[in-house]
Design an enzyme around this catalytic site. Sequence first.
Site, PDB file in Angstrom:
ATOM      1  N   ASP A 191      -5.468  -3.844  -2.794  1.00 38.53           N
ATOM      2  CA  ASP A 191      -4.587  -3.488  -1.548  1.00 38.53           C
ATOM      3  C   ASP A 191      -3.932  -4.503  -1.188  1.00 38.53           C
ATOM      4  O   ASP A 191      -4.771  -5.516  -0.582  1.00 38.53           O
ATOM      5  CB  ASP A 191      -5.424  -2.438  -0.571  1.00 38.53           C
ATOM      6  CG  ASP A 191      -4.558  -1.910   0.342  1.00 38.53           C
ATOM      7  OD1 ASP A 191      -3.798  -2.804   1.056  1.00 38.53           O
ATOM      8  OD2 ASP A 191      -4.621  -0.601   0.535  1.00 38.53           O
TER       9      ASP A 191
ATOM     10  N   SER B 290       0.879  -1.292  -0.058  1.00 39.09           N
ATOM     11  CA  SER B 290      -0.135  -0.036  -0.068  1.00 39.09           C
ATOM     12  C   SER B 290       0.703   1.314  -0.024  1.00 39.09           C
ATOM     13  O   SER B 290       1.741   1.399  -0.800  1.00 39.09           O
ATOM     14  CB  SER B 290      -0.997  -0.035   1.282  1.00 39.09           C
ATOM     15  OG  SER B 290      -2.127   0.628   1.101  1.00 39.09           O
TER      16      SER B 290
END
Length: 370
Positions: A255, A122
């Site tokens: 993600d 991320s």
Amino acid sequence: MKVSHLLCLATALSLSMGSNFVAFADCDGNADKSSCCEGKSTDAAQKGSNSAPSADETGAPAAAPTQADASASSTAVQDSKKGRPRIGLALGGGGARGAAHVGVLKVLQEEGIPIDLIAGTSIGSVVGGLYASGMNIDDLATKFEDAELMKQFMTVPISVRVLVAPIMVMPRFFGYHPYDGLYNGVKFRNYANKLAGTHNTIEKLKIPFAAVVTSVVDGESCRITEGDLGTAMQASTAVPGVRKPVQIGQKLFCDGGLICNVPVNHVRDMGADFVIAVDIDEPLKPVPLDNFRKMGSMSKQALRIQLNYQDVDQGKDADIVIHPDTEGIGLLSRNKGDAKRGYEAGIKAARAAIPELKRKLTEKGILCAK
């Protein structure tokens, strides 16, 4: 907006930034989903489909699957760093708290700690990728402190996006069905590539790098080690419900923090002998029971518990874990004060860890430049 959609969004906001694309991704097909990628890595692109890849909905062309070995980068490092163990850096997810990563890197650089490999989840993929491109660490800190980076990540405040969500649904009545999410992430991808300059493909980076993502369909934790750097970051920061996932061939990625928020095992798989993990999630601290009478307090605490459990478990395989105090910094904050506080927290935590870090490196036969 339906209640189910709001619940989905609330869950999404609890996740770290993340979404990745690239010509090639390693996936752990045998992973224990409660931990981070323990098992043999395989080629996600190969597993995805035998058909020709198509352009994804974010505007990035999907690259053809490659037969390249994911360990190529780490092998090159091994050849060039003979004589000492290789040091890997695992940068965790945490949205706007990513400023703390920059503070940690600042101290490691000042102390002459060499970094041979980087894997980021991320926002960790954003900081790690830009650092690997050779971007000046002070310039990177400025991008956080003046809120430019987070504003590029969310070009329109999320409150506005939520308000106009019913309007955004209208095209679906006319046959247009994009992937779920409030943002595409194309502007952020282009912005990241601009910051990286000429080193905007992963193969050109000065330090071998992997962006960690989650395969949407089968839930595998994957790493992207080739292709366009900005798109890899776009994929690794695709928070479900907030950012649209990124398609590569017949694989869809979002993600990486859903499964592997602090990618220690990914760095190990890349060939690191010594791993420095940086966990930027809020620490669990005792709080008065009345705190949980506030609206939304339970969902926030549930997120802290979930991430803390995951981060601690994944950090067990690291040689050292640096954990800046990011309490009170929101995942999607665009506040300049939060960015400054995160950066300073990273510096403070790294400086506190330096004596133990250098002691352990010395035991491994690694001498720092300073």
